[in-house]
Design a protein around this motif. Structure first.
Motif, PDB file in Angstrom:
ATOM      1  N   MET A  34       0.845  -1.198   0.000  1.00  0.00           N
ATOM      2  CA  MET A  34       0.000   0.000   0.000  1.00  0.00           C
ATOM      3  C   MET A  34       0.876   1.243   0.000  1.00  0.00           C
ATOM      4  N   PRO A  35       0.426   2.299  -0.687  1.00  0.00           N
ATOM      5  CA  PRO A  35       1.189   3.549  -0.645  1.00  0.00           C
ATOM      6  C   PRO A  35       1.098   4.197   0.731  1.00  0.00           C
ATOM      7  N   ILE A  36       1.974   5.160   0.967  1.00  0.00           N
ATOM      8  CA  ILE A  36       1.942   5.889   2.234  1.00  0.00           C
ATOM      9  C   ILE A  36       0.611   6.626   2.351  1.00  0.00           C
ATOM     10  N   SER A  37      -0.058   6.483   3.475  1.00  0.00           N
ATOM     11  CA  SER A  37      -1.370   7.087   3.682  1.00  0.00           C
ATOM     12  C   SER A  37      -1.255   8.611   3.751  1.00  0.00           C
ATOM     13  N   PRO A  38      -2.250   9.328   3.213  1.00  0.00           N
ATOM     14  CA  PRO A  38      -2.262  10.792   3.375  1.00  0.00           C
ATOM     15  C   PRO A  38      -2.406  11.205   4.838  1.00  0.00           C
ATOM     16  N   ASP A  39      -2.854  10.274   5.685  1.00  0.00           N
ATOM     17  CA  ASP A  39      -3.000  10.549   7.118  1.00  0.00           C
ATOM     18  C   ASP A  39      -1.736  10.201   7.903  1.00  0.00           C
ATOM     19  N   PHE A  40      -0.662   9.823   7.202  1.00  0.00           N
ATOM     20  CA  PHE A  40       0.560   9.399   7.895  1.00  0.00           C
ATOM     21  C   PHE A  40       1.150  10.515   8.748  1.00  0.00           C
ATOM     22  N   THR A  41       1.534  10.155   9.962  1.00  0.00           N
ATOM     23  CA  THR A  41       2.312  11.030  10.837  1.00  0.00           C
ATOM     24  C   THR A  41       3.394  10.174  11.494  1.00  0.00           C
ATOM     25  N   SER A  42       4.500  10.793  11.878  1.00  0.00           N
ATOM     26  CA  SER A  42       5.605  10.030  12.462  1.00  0.00           C
ATOM     27  C   SER A  42       5.324   9.599  13.892  1.00  0.00           C
ATOM     28  N   ILE A  43       4.331  10.212  14.529  1.00  0.00           N
ATOM     29  CA  ILE A  43       3.852   9.765  15.839  1.00  0.00           C
ATOM     30  C   ILE A  43       2.380   9.403  15.688  1.00  0.00           C
ATOM     31  N   LEU A  44       2.043   8.178  16.050  1.00  0.00           N
ATOM     32  CA  LEU A  44       0.659   7.709  15.912  1.00  0.00           C
ATOM     33  C   LEU A  44       0.040   7.497  17.281  1.00  0.00           C
ATOM     34  N   SER A  45      -1.204   7.935  17.443  1.00  0.00           N
ATOM     35  CA  SER A  45      -2.003   7.607  18.627  1.00  0.00           C
ATOM     36  C   SER A  45      -3.249   6.871  18.169  1.00  0.00           C
ATOM     37  N   LYS A  46      -3.520   5.742  18.812  1.00  0.00           N
ATOM     38  CA  LYS A  46      -4.664   4.913  18.404  1.00  0.00           C
ATOM     39  C   LYS A  46      -5.422   4.460  19.640  1.00  0.00           C
ATOM     40  N   ASP A  47      -6.747   4.549  19.585  1.00  0.00           N
ATOM     41  CA  ASP A  47      -7.602   4.152  20.698  1.00  0.00           C
ATOM     42  C   ASP A  47      -8.069   2.702  20.530  1.00  0.00           C
ATOM     43  N   TRP A  48      -8.129   2.003  21.662  1.00  0.00           N
ATOM     44  CA  TRP A  48      -8.641   0.639  21.707  1.00  0.00           C
ATOM     45  C   TRP A  48      -9.568   0.506  22.911  1.00  0.00           C
ATOM     46  N   GLU A  49     -10.710  -0.155  22.725  1.00  0.00           N
ATOM     47  CA  GLU A  49     -11.590  -0.445  23.856  1.00  0.00           C
ATOM     48  C   GLU A  49     -11.298  -1.847  24.364  1.00  0.00           C
ATOM     49  N   ILE A  50     -11.099  -1.983  25.667  1.00  0.00           N
ATOM     50  CA  ILE A  50     -10.785  -3.279  26.262  1.00  0.00           C
ATOM     51  C   ILE A  50     -12.068  -4.095  26.363  1.00  0.00           C
ATOM     52  N   ASN A  51     -12.080  -5.262  25.687  1.00  0.00           N
ATOM     53  CA  ASN A  51     -13.270  -6.106  25.753  1.00  0.00           C
ATOM     54  C   ASN A  51     -13.027  -7.286  26.691  1.00  0.00           C
ATOM     55  N   PHE A  52     -14.102  -7.995  27.017  1.00  0.00           N
ATOM     56  CA  PHE A  52     -14.017  -9.032  28.061  1.00  0.00           C
ATOM     57  C   PHE A  52     -13.120 -10.202  27.658  1.00  0.00           C
ATOM     58  N   THR A  53     -12.964 -10.459  26.351  1.00  0.00           N
ATOM     59  CA  THR A  53     -12.112 -11.572  25.935  1.00  0.00           C
ATOM     60  C   THR A  53     -10.636 -11.297  26.202  1.00  0.00           C
ATOM     61  N   GLN A  54     -10.292 -10.044  26.428  1.00  0.00           N
ATOM     62  CA  GLN A  54      -8.894  -9.662  26.661  1.00  0.00           C
ATOM     63  C   GLN A  54      -8.538  -9.627  28.149  1.00  0.00           C
ATOM     64  N   CYS A  55      -9.508  -9.909  28.998  1.00  0.00           N
ATOM     65  CA  CYS A  55      -9.318  -9.712  30.430  1.00  0.00           C
ATOM     66  C   CYS A  55      -9.142 -11.023  31.186  1.00  0.00           C
ATOM     67  N   ALA A  56      -8.376 -10.927  32.277  1.00  0.00           N
ATOM     68  CA  ALA A  56      -8.195 -12.038  33.210  1.00  0.00           C
ATOM     69  C   ALA A  56      -9.406 -12.105  34.151  1.00  0.00           C
ATOM     70  N   PRO A  57      -9.503 -13.132  35.008  1.00  0.00           N
ATOM     71  CA  PRO A  57     -10.635 -13.226  35.939  1.00  0.00           C
ATOM     72  C   PRO A  57     -10.783 -12.032  36.883  1.00  0.00           C
ATOM     73  N   ASN A  58      -9.717 -11.259  37.083  1.00  0.00           N
ATOM     74  CA  ASN A  58      -9.822 -10.074  37.946  1.00  0.00           C
ATOM     75  C   ASN A  58     -10.403  -8.866  37.219  1.00  0.00           C
ATOM     76  N   GLY A  59     -10.724  -9.018  35.927  1.00  0.00           N
ATOM     77  CA  GLY A  59     -11.322  -7.925  35.168  1.00  0.00           C
ATOM     78  C   GLY A  59     -10.316  -6.984  34.532  1.00  0.00           C
ATOM     79  N   TYR A  60      -9.021  -7.238  34.734  1.00  0.00           N
ATOM     80  CA  TYR A  60      -7.977  -6.376  34.169  1.00  0.00           C
ATOM     81  C   TYR A  60      -7.349  -7.025  32.934  1.00  0.00           C
ATOM     82  N   LEU A  61      -6.794  -6.193  32.079  1.00  0.00           N
ATOM     83  CA  LEU A  61      -6.194  -6.663  30.839  1.00  0.00           C
ATOM     84  C   LEU A  61      -5.107  -7.701  31.114  1.00  0.00           C
ATOM     85  N   LYS A  62      -5.135  -8.799  30.384  1.00  0.00           N
ATOM     86  CA  LYS A  62      -4.082  -9.807  30.500  1.00  0.00           C
ATOM     87  C   LYS A  62      -2.759  -9.222  30.011  1.00  0.00           C
ATOM     88  N   TYR A  63      -1.663  -9.679  30.594  1.00  0.00           N
ATOM     89  CA  TYR A  63      -0.352  -9.202  30.175  1.00  0.00           C
ATOM     90  C   TYR A  63      -0.080  -9.577  28.716  1.00  0.00           C
TER      91      TYR A  63
END
Length: 246
Positions: free
Chosen positions: A1-30
């Motif tokens: 793919m070509p370089i995106s017009p939205d390219f920046t040298s520092i990227l910030s991306k949001d992720w929502e933590i869902n239940f499949t990613q969590c340990a029994p204590n409710g926190y994100l698995k390592y």
């Protein structure tokens, strides 16, 4: 793919933590923490024109060689985390990438990662075939207090477990995925230490790739402040992990 017009040298991306990613204590698995960091790195390479798909035109891929993660807090189920990433260095076949994770503007994780360009046919490192000069480098902007290191595995250790690499362990590069090594070792740790979030930081060294049906042994050395695991195949070390305890 070509370089995106939205390219920046520092990227910030949001992720929502869902239940499949969590340990029994409710926190994100390592392990899932590592996955999110690497998915963010992959997203940055995608918009920058050096993604897996781009590199496969030259039979190349990025593979992780070393990783250090420092943890202040872990996010929990339903949190939205922001992962920020930039490149410290990129030259020939090697790159150092920094990553940070935030919740509500507060930094909770810092990571430094070392990547190598790997020829997926010849199964060896080589110089990156794609242009990368458009990436601005930030050599002095660090995400961690300490840099990654070579883990000392020369000490006395106990053999804990043997296993055979199976299909579910493999990734798109057709070798055992780096997070799988981590998962195998964490499964041998006292669960109270994991569920009570007693890991302050950890480091991983990836030394030799493992393939389908390889037979490996997992070894452990316990010290006062840390636990070191190593994974060997035919007495040659493929992976080392150091867990540093609070």
């Amino acid at each position: 793919m070509p370089i995106s017009p939205d390219f920046t040298s520092i990227l910030s991306k949001d992720w929502e933590i869902n239940f499949t990613q969590c340990a029994p204590n409710g926190y994100l698995k390592y392990t899932e923490l590592c996955n999110l960091l690497q998915l963010t790195a992959a997203a940055h390479s995608e918009i920058g024109g050096i993604s897996f798909s781009d590199m496969q035109e030259f039979n190349q891929a990025w593979v992780l060689s070393r990783m250090r993660v420092e943890i202040i807090d872990l996010p929990k189920w339903r949190d939205t985390v922001t992962v920020k990433t930039w490149i410290n260095s990129l030259e020939n076949s090697r790159s150092v990438r920094a990553l940070e994770m935030y919740v509500n503007g507060k930094k909770i994780v810092g990571s430094e990662t070392f990547w190598a360009v790997f020829n997926t046919e010849k199964r060896r490192p080589e110089t990156l075939a794609l242009p990368y000069e458009h990436f601005e480098l930030y050599p002095d902007t660090k995400a961690t207090v300490e840099t990654f290191s070579k883990i000392n595995i020369t000490h006395e250790k106990e053999m804990l477990f043997e296993r055979t690499v199976c299909l579910s362990d493999l990734d798109i590069v057709n070798h055992a995925n780096n997070v799988k090594y981590f998962e195998w070792c964490l499964d041998l740790v006292d669960e109270k230490l994991i569920l009570n979030q007693q890991i302050e930081s950890f480091e991983m060294n990836f030394l030799k790739e493992l393939s389908l049906k390889d037979k490996v042994s997992i070894h452990e050395n316990i010290n006062e402040d840390n636990t070191i695991f190593s994974i060997t195949k035919e007495d040659k070390t493929s992976f080392a992990l150091q867990l540093n305890w609070k």
